[in-house]
Design an enzyme around this catalytic site. Structure first.
Site, mmCIF file in Angstrom:
data_model
loop_
_atom_site.group_PDB
_atom_site.id
_atom_site.type_symbol
_atom_site.label_atom_id
_atom_site.label_comp_id
_atom_site.label_asym_id
_atom_site.label_seq_id
_atom_site.Cartn_x
_atom_site.Cartn_y
_atom_site.Cartn_z
ATOM 1 N N HIS A 57 0.307 -0.929 0.105
ATOM 2 C CA HIS A 57 0.078 -0.174 0.575
ATOM 3 C C HIS A 57 1.118 1.377 -0.190
ATOM 4 C CE1 HIS A 57 -3.773 -1.933 1.184
ATOM 5 N NE2 HIS A 57 -3.742 -2.098 -0.091
ATOM 6 N N HIS A 90 -0.155 -8.536 1.075
ATOM 7 C CA HIS A 90 -1.160 -9.240 1.531
ATOM 8 C C HIS A 90 -2.059 -10.482 1.999
ATOM 9 C CE1 HIS A 90 -1.043 -4.742 0.614
ATOM 10 N NE2 HIS A 90 -1.180 -4.519 1.735
ATOM 11 N N CYS A 112 3.864 -11.674 2.862
ATOM 12 C CA CYS A 112 4.536 -11.815 3.811
ATOM 13 C C CYS A 112 4.309 -13.184 4.482
ATOM 14 C CB CYS A 112 3.409 -10.414 3.929
ATOM 15 S SG CYS A 112 5.235 -10.498 6.032
ATOM 16 N N HIS A 140 -9.863 -4.782 4.796
ATOM 17 C CA HIS A 140 -8.323 -4.817 4.553
ATOM 18 C C HIS A 140 -7.786 -6.382 3.934
ATOM 19 C CE1 HIS A 140 -4.416 -4.745 4.950
ATOM 20 N NE2 HIS A 140 -4.748 -3.642 4.835
ATOM 21 N N GLU A 142 -5.389 -7.886 3.887
ATOM 22 C CA GLU A 142 -4.544 -8.815 4.551
ATOM 23 C C GLU A 142 -5.661 -9.428 5.419
ATOM 24 O OE1 GLU A 142 -2.500 -9.542 8.865
ATOM 25 O OE2 GLU A 142 -1.898 -8.086 7.271
ATOM 26 N N CYS A 211 3.173 -8.315 13.090
ATOM 27 C CA CYS A 211 4.779 -8.805 12.924
ATOM 28 C C CYS A 211 5.549 -8.312 14.063
ATOM 29 C CB CYS A 211 4.373 -8.642 12.036
ATOM 30 S SG CYS A 211 4.952 -6.702 11.021
ATOM 31 N N SER A 239 -2.534 2.953 3.063
ATOM 32 C CA SER A 239 -1.426 1.829 4.079
ATOM 33 C C SER A 239 -2.087 1.514 5.791
ATOM 34 C CB SER A 239 -0.441 2.772 4.066
ATOM 35 O OG SER A 239 1.250 1.339 4.895
ATOM 36 N N ASN A 241 -0.368 -0.100 8.806
ATOM 37 C CA ASN A 241 -0.014 0.276 9.464
ATOM 38 C C ASN A 241 0.581 2.059 9.286
ATOM 39 O OD1 ASN A 241 3.558 1.134 8.242
ATOM 40 N ND2 ASN A 241 2.379 -0.801 6.543
ATOM 41 N N SER A 284 5.855 0.485 4.250
ATOM 42 C CA SER A 284 5.487 0.726 2.721
ATOM 43 C C SER A 284 5.784 1.699 2.372
ATOM 44 C CB SER A 284 4.621 -0.372 2.182
ATOM 45 O OG SER A 284 3.486 0.840 3.004
#
Length: 325
Positions: A57, A90, A112, A140, A142, A211, A239, A241, A284
């Protein structure tokens, strides 16, 4: 590493400003691997290489890969059978590689490895007859990918503390939980506290799902927030994160915090009354965007640049075997 203070002949006419840089910031191992997969695929197979969803992202990353020959699509039905396709970092529902196999497509999975770990854990709990509570954000990629690992109804999504209070166990099912890897550590802890109060038998995953990179970047921003008048987070708006870093900075005490794609997003009126600026980047966001932001600030202020101490990341992930040949 950003270089320390550099002399500026025009500095006498500029107001002093201290910049504190967060460490670590920017690319994590999973993002770096995903981008390399697209780049290597284009080198090996030629353009175009198709990519299902944004590989990561970040608008700048996506635009650069487009220029190299990547074609970004929403679904596999937009891809021809005879060109390689890459699945984003994702993760994807199980139905996606199954469809690719049925069409005899060459596909490369850039999921990932830390997201893949969540998928494996979810499957293990499902085989042990546990109903899975997934803490994450609806829609999302993920979360869509994780929920798509198991039959419909096997996973319940919990987004907030309120959701955790309302969640009802399906029948007398045993429970387990998993989390999206890019969540706020503190927000997730609050949700888990509610779930564990209501369901004390809830077992922890073998290893923390959020993570290492997300955790490290949030810890670094907590240090920034304490003592910065303004924190700028370099990252794209979609994004997860990066958006969490803004929230963490504000919670940690920053007077203001903003998410910017690059220096062109900055409204310089934000700097009124700002003496100490904190800068970080989501997992990212490429480092050249950070360097561009610093240069734009230097053009307007007499900058003293410092770098905070933080976790040193040495993790790397292997590329798919097809690209190692």
């Amino acid at each position: 590493m950003i270089s320390p203070v550099s002399a500026d002949p025009h500095a006498m006419s500029k107001r002093p400003l201290t910049i504190r840089m967060a460490t670590p910031r920017g690319f994590c191992a999973g993002v770096d691997r995903a981008i390399q997969i697209v780049e290597r695929a284009i080198e090996k197979y030629g353009a175009p290489v198709y990519v299902r969803h944004e590989i990561v992202h970040n608008r700048h990353v996506v635009e650069r890969l487009k220029a190299l020959g990547a074609v970004f699509v929403k679904e596999l039905d937009e891809c021809p059978d005879d060109r390689p396709v890459v699945f984003s970092a994702h993760g994807v529902p199980k139905s996606v590689p199954a469809t690719a196999k049925s069409r005899q497509m060459l596909y490369l999975d850039a999921t990932c490895p830390l997201v893949s770990k969540v998928h494996v854990e979810a499957e293990r709990n499902f085989k042990n007859n546990r109903h899975i509570i997934l803490i994450g954000h609806a829609g999302h990629p993920e979360v869509v990918g994780t929920m798509g690992q198991l039959p419909e109804g096997a996973i319940s999504l919990v987004e907030t503390v309120e959701d955790a209070e309302k969640f009802e166990r399906p029948g007398d099912a045993l429970l387990a939980y998993a989390t999206q890897t890019t969540l706020s550590v503190d927000d997730t802890s609050q949700i888990l506290a509610v779930l564990k109060r209501r369901f004390p038998e809830l077992p922890d995953p073998h290893k923390e799902d959020i993570c290492y990179a997300t955790t490290n970047r949030q810890e670094a921003v907590k240090k920034l927030g304490d003592g910065c008048d303004l924190v700028l987070v370099v990252g794209s708006k979609n994004s997860s994160n990066s958006a969490r870093l803004v929230d963490v900075a504000l919670t940690a005490g920053a007077k203001a915090a903003r998410l910017v794609d690059d220096a062109s997003d900055v409204d310089w009126s934000w700097f009124d009354g700002v003496n100490t600026l904190g800068i970080t980047a989501g997992a990212s966001a490429p480092e050249p965007l950070v360097e561009g932001l610093i240069e734009a600030v230097r053009q307007r202020f007499d900058v003293t640049l410092t770098e905070d101490d933080g976790a040193r990341e040495t993790i790397t992930f292997k590329l798919p075997r097809l690209l190692q040949e």
